[in-house]
Motif scaffolding. Structure first.
Motif, mmCIF file in Angstrom:
data_model
loop_
_atom_site.group_PDB
_atom_site.id
_atom_site.type_symbol
_atom_site.label_atom_id
_atom_site.label_comp_id
_atom_site.label_asym_id
_atom_site.label_seq_id
_atom_site.Cartn_x
_atom_site.Cartn_y
_atom_site.Cartn_z
ATOM 1 N N LYS A 149 0.920 -1.201 0.037
ATOM 2 C CA LYS A 149 -0.011 -0.092 -0.010
ATOM 3 C C LYS A 149 0.732 1.277 0.187
ATOM 4 C CE LYS A 149 -3.718 -2.600 2.414
ATOM 5 N NZ LYS A 149 -3.301 -3.553 2.017
ATOM 6 N N ASP A 231 2.224 -2.209 -5.961
ATOM 7 C CA ASP A 231 0.961 -1.987 -5.492
ATOM 8 C C ASP A 231 -0.114 -2.018 -6.648
ATOM 9 O OD1 ASP A 231 -1.637 -0.679 -4.432
ATOM 10 O OD2 ASP A 231 -0.402 0.827 -3.580
ATOM 11 N N ARG A 233 -3.532 -1.870 -6.273
ATOM 12 C CA ARG A 233 -4.890 -1.602 -5.832
ATOM 13 C C ARG A 233 -5.781 -0.864 -6.760
ATOM 14 N NH1 ARG A 233 -4.224 1.375 -0.402
ATOM 15 N NH2 ARG A 233 -2.233 1.905 -1.429
#
Length: 432
Positions: A149, A231, A233
């Motif tokens: 993250k 990452d 996401r």
């Protein structure tokens, strides 16, 4: 998780006589690790009447929670009761701690639950695929939970990802013929995909923004990126499309690459609404790869407003659209990268005025790898400002581009950045 009967009357009876019974805790917690208990032990050890215990065992049997039988034990024939898989689930409900077989039990419960849901969907006239799509989305969300993250990533990369299949053939058959080939391997890839991993391997915080289908290949791509500390996401999972596929045919005389460009393939971001705009202003460098032109132009313009350098790598399929078509993205870029294939295409389409042609639509600095294996930097002029011999490789490598981006993020000028990129490319070539 405890499954209840479907029929209302049976469900009420189950709750009243099995779950809410005063005998339940004593009986169900008496089964040993193998799921077995002797009836005589229940009668001797529990503070309930024989009649109550036997009535409760009968109820468990009627709901398919236990199976009963007799065996010879210590010279005497005795009655035993054995939990079924459904019985195990109910018995565990009354245990104080977690069972030792929590993994096996969870697997069974989930398996049974899914079968029940599929049966329910079929009874209601719904398609099996509906529930499978839901499961795939749930799996994706679980995968995203394991992602690194980076809310303030150093590098935000926009581009396509794909699943590659390599096929090795001695010779391709003639049209209509059949030939023998070897399916060598399947693996995730793509220029932006490999660049993200290259940067992450150098302990840089990277966020990749792309799209995949709601399928196994998409899941594998996401998992591979997470394992390499990228990452993920912001990767979109598109239910109505499949993950982009690429087939590489390796022949004796060379290779051919076939790219899936169908409308159902997740080629790249398709709309500016798919861009996480709030995240963009946190980056040190924005890299744009295989992105539809109108989206690429919006990304570049937004980054430039926030003073963030934009590096745009232009591949042949986009150059085939013509410089006028891609000028909205080119004009907003800080640095434009042209690999050997792109440069050759530009020379063939624009002739001797290749640089003049691209200079007509952008004032970005150009980093070119020409057909002679030389890296060149073009400023506002039409002649190269700097020229560096490149290592013996076939194209502009990911280590080179990674070195370039890292240097730009540190505020270095482009000639210094190019030298560092060359050094990283040479180190990569020596390692292989």
């Amino acid at each position: 998780m405890v499954f209840l009967p479907r029929e209302l009357e049976k469900r009420q009876d189950f709750i009243r006589t099995v779950i809410a019974s005063k005998v339940a805790r004593g009986v169900l917690s008496s089964f040993d690790e193998s799921g077995k208990v002797y009836q005589r032990d229940l009668v001797e050890n529990l503070p309930h009447s024989n009649k109550s215990i036997l009535a409760y065992l009968k109820k468990l049997s009627s709901f398919g929670l236990i199976e009963s039988g007799t065996i010879v034990y210590k010279g005497k024939r005795v009655v035993y009761h054995q939990l079924t898989k459904h019985g195990w689930g109910l018995a565990r409900f009354f245990f104080e701690g977690l069972p030792s077989d929590i993994g096996e039990l969870t697997t069974f419960l989930l398996d049974d639950y899914l079968l029940q849901m599929v049966s329910l969907f079929r009874e209601r006239g719904l398609e099996d695929e509906v529930i499978f799509d839901v499961l795939a989305r749930a799996r994706s969300r679980v995968a995203f939970d394991g992602s690194p993250k980076y809310d303030c990533p150093e590098f935000i990369l926009f581009g396509a990802v794909a699943y590659h299949t390599t096929v090795s053939c001695d010779n391709l058959p003639a049209t209509g013929g059949v030939g023998s080939c070897r399916f060598s391997s399947r693996f995730p890839g793509g220029l932006t995909f490999k660049l993200a991993i290259e940067l992450a391997k150098r302990d840089r915080h990277v966020r990749l923004i792309s799209s995949v289908g709601n399928d196994q290949d998409g899941q594998n791509i996401i998992r591979h990126l997470i394992q390499n500390n990228v990452d993920v996401r912001s990767i979109l999972i598109e239910d109505e499309r499949h993950t982009n596929q690429t087939i590489v045919l390796d022949e004796t005389n060379g290779s051919r690459t076939l790219v899936d460009t169908s409308d159902l393939a997740t080629l790249s971001l398709r709309s500016p609404t798919q861009v996480p705009w709030d995240l963009l202003k946190q980056a040190k460098v924005v890299y744009i790869g295989e992105v539809f032109v109108e989206v690429a132009a919006s990304i570049a313009a937004n980054a430039r407003v926030h003073g963030i350098p934009v590096v745009y790598r232009v591949s042949v399929p986009f150059l085939e659209l013509g410089l006028d078509k891609i000028s909205p993205a080119l004009s907003q870029s800080t640095v434009v990268l042209l690999c050997t294939h792109s440069w050759l295409h530009l020379e063939q389409s624009e002739g001797a005025s290749a640089i003049a042609g691209i200079r007509g639509v952008t004032d970005a600095e150009l980093v070119v790898r020409d057909s002679k294996g030389t890296y060149k930097i073009f400023g506002s002029e039409t002649k190269p400002r700097y020229s560096f011999p490149a290592p013996k490789s076939t194209n502009m490598s990911e280590p080179f581009v990674a070195g370039l981006l890292m240097s730009i993020s540190e505020g270095r000028n482009l000639s210094s950045a190019l030298e560092i990129g060359l050094q990283m490319e040479e180190e990569h070539m020596k390692g292989h």
